[in-house]
Scaffold this motif. Structure first.
Motif, PDB file in Angstrom:
ATOM      1  N   ARG A  48     -64.021   6.197 -28.290  1.00 21.25           N
ATOM      2  CA  ARG A  48     -64.442   7.195 -27.293  1.00 21.25           C
ATOM      3  C   ARG A  48     -65.903   6.989 -26.926  1.00 21.25           C
ATOM      4  NH1 ARG A  48     -64.283  13.354 -27.248  1.00 21.25           N
ATOM      5  NH2 ARG A  48     -64.334  13.195 -24.990  1.00 21.25           N
ATOM      6  N   ASP A  69     -61.880   4.701 -24.084  1.00 17.79           N
ATOM      7  CA  ASP A  69     -61.697   5.912 -23.285  1.00 17.79           C
ATOM      8  C   ASP A  69     -63.086   6.412 -22.946  1.00 17.79           C
ATOM      9  OD1 ASP A  69     -58.835   6.097 -23.413  1.00 17.79           O
ATOM     10  OD2 ASP A  69     -59.128   6.486 -25.560  1.00 17.79           O
ATOM     11  N   PHE A 114     -67.967  11.638 -29.891  1.00 16.72           N
ATOM     12  CA  PHE A 114     -68.026  10.286 -29.303  1.00 16.72           C
ATOM     13  C   PHE A 114     -68.435   9.251 -30.356  1.00 16.72           C
ATOM     14  CE2 PHE A 114     -68.555  12.997 -25.566  1.00 16.72           C
ATOM     15  CZ  PHE A 114     -67.654  12.414 -24.681  1.00 16.72           C
TER      16      PHE A 114
END
Ligand SMILES: C[S@@+](CC[C@H](N)C(=O)[O-])C[C@H]1O[C@@H](n2cnc3c(N)ncnc32)[C@H](O)[C@@H]1O
Length: 265
Positions: A48, A69, A114
């Motif tokens: 992420r 992503d 993240f």
């Protein structure tokens, strides 16, 4: 000269932004950046990524293509609109979400969510409060997550005032590290904070990060109109040297930009 904000400036130039960076110098600069980012991807625990100040999606696109992503965030809605069109044409929309966000306020994102935060193209230099911004990035990164950011380099920035013999401006700039950047036609200006290598290291290390590396971009003294970069073979040879030298402490000060990589402790 009209004072503007970074947001209005990037909104105004978004439609022609990519074209203005299609030069051998910026190809070289981007090759150095991607080399540095790629080096760290295998260390990430997950996939992420937040690309903040992501602009027209140069890095978001590469990360999405590499299987990440990506949340692509930027202060300028018009830059995000350009990015969305490019990501749609590359059939990567399912891999990217878009957010109009200031790096100084990342409260729209979950804490510790993240694996990687990128802030390329100097949003830390453009934002109102770089310390706040680094704290915000810390908050939304997972433990061990990486933060890779580029900024304008103070010692590189001094050259402009020296060359133009603007001594009042030079003295002020040496004192504050702040200046009003203006557009080529000098019709608009907005404020920018430049960092020395030491200031940039402290910005991260005092806000919860272990500094993993710092590079200059570029450390070879290549002008933006460099003739040598126009020849492909010279380009490759210079790139090889640049990558060999760009973490040399003594060369950092002369670079136009600095890029730091930190790990959230
Ligand atoms: C030089 S562009 C770099 C774009 C992209 N990261 C790249 O490397 O191609 C700088 C970007 O930072 C964005 N920006 C400036 N200040 C910002 C802030 N406070 N928060 C988020 N984005 C910001 C601008 O809108 C612009 O898109």
């Amino acid at each position: 000269m009209k004072r503007t904000t970074c947001e209005l400036y990037y909104d105004r130039v978004a439609h022609k932004y990519d074209d203005s960076y299609k030069t051998p110098y910026w190809d070289f600069y981007n090759a150095v950046t991607w080399h540095n980012i790629k080096k760290y991807l295998p260390r990430l625990q997950g996939r992420r990524a937040l690309d903040i100040g992501g602009g027209t999606g140069l890095w978001a696109l590469k990360l999405a293509k590499s299987g990440y992503d990506v949340t692509l965030a930027d202060l300028s809605q018009k830059m995000l609109d350009v990015a969305r069109r490019k990501i749609e044409s590359a059939n990567l929309l399912p891999k990217v979400v878009f957010a109009k966000t200031d790096i100084c306020n990342l409260s729209a994102f979950e804490p510790d969510s993240f694996d990687l935060v990128l802030a390329e193209g100097d949003p830390l230099s453009y934002c109102n409060d770089p310390v706040r911004a680094v704290k915000e990035v810390y908050h939304i990164l997972k433990a061990d997550g990486l933060f890779i950011a580029s900024v304008d380099n103070k010692f590189g920035g001094m050259r402009v005032f020296v060359r133009q013999n603007e001594l009042d401006e030079l003295e002020e700039f040496v004192k504050t590290g702040r200046t009003n950047w203006f557009t080529k036609d000098e019709s608009e200006q907005y404020p920018i904070k430049y960092f020395t290598p030491d200031e940039l290291r402290k910005l991260l290390s005092r806000n919860g990060f272990e500094v993993l590396s710092m590079i200059g971009k570029p450390v070879l003294s290549l002008g933006s109109d460099s003739e040598s970069l126009k020849d492909r073979k010279s380009f490759e040879r210079l790139l090889k040297l640049e990558l060999q030298l760009n973490a040399e402490e003594t060369l950092l000060g002369g670079a136009g930009h600095l890029e730091i990589t930190g790990r959230k402790l």
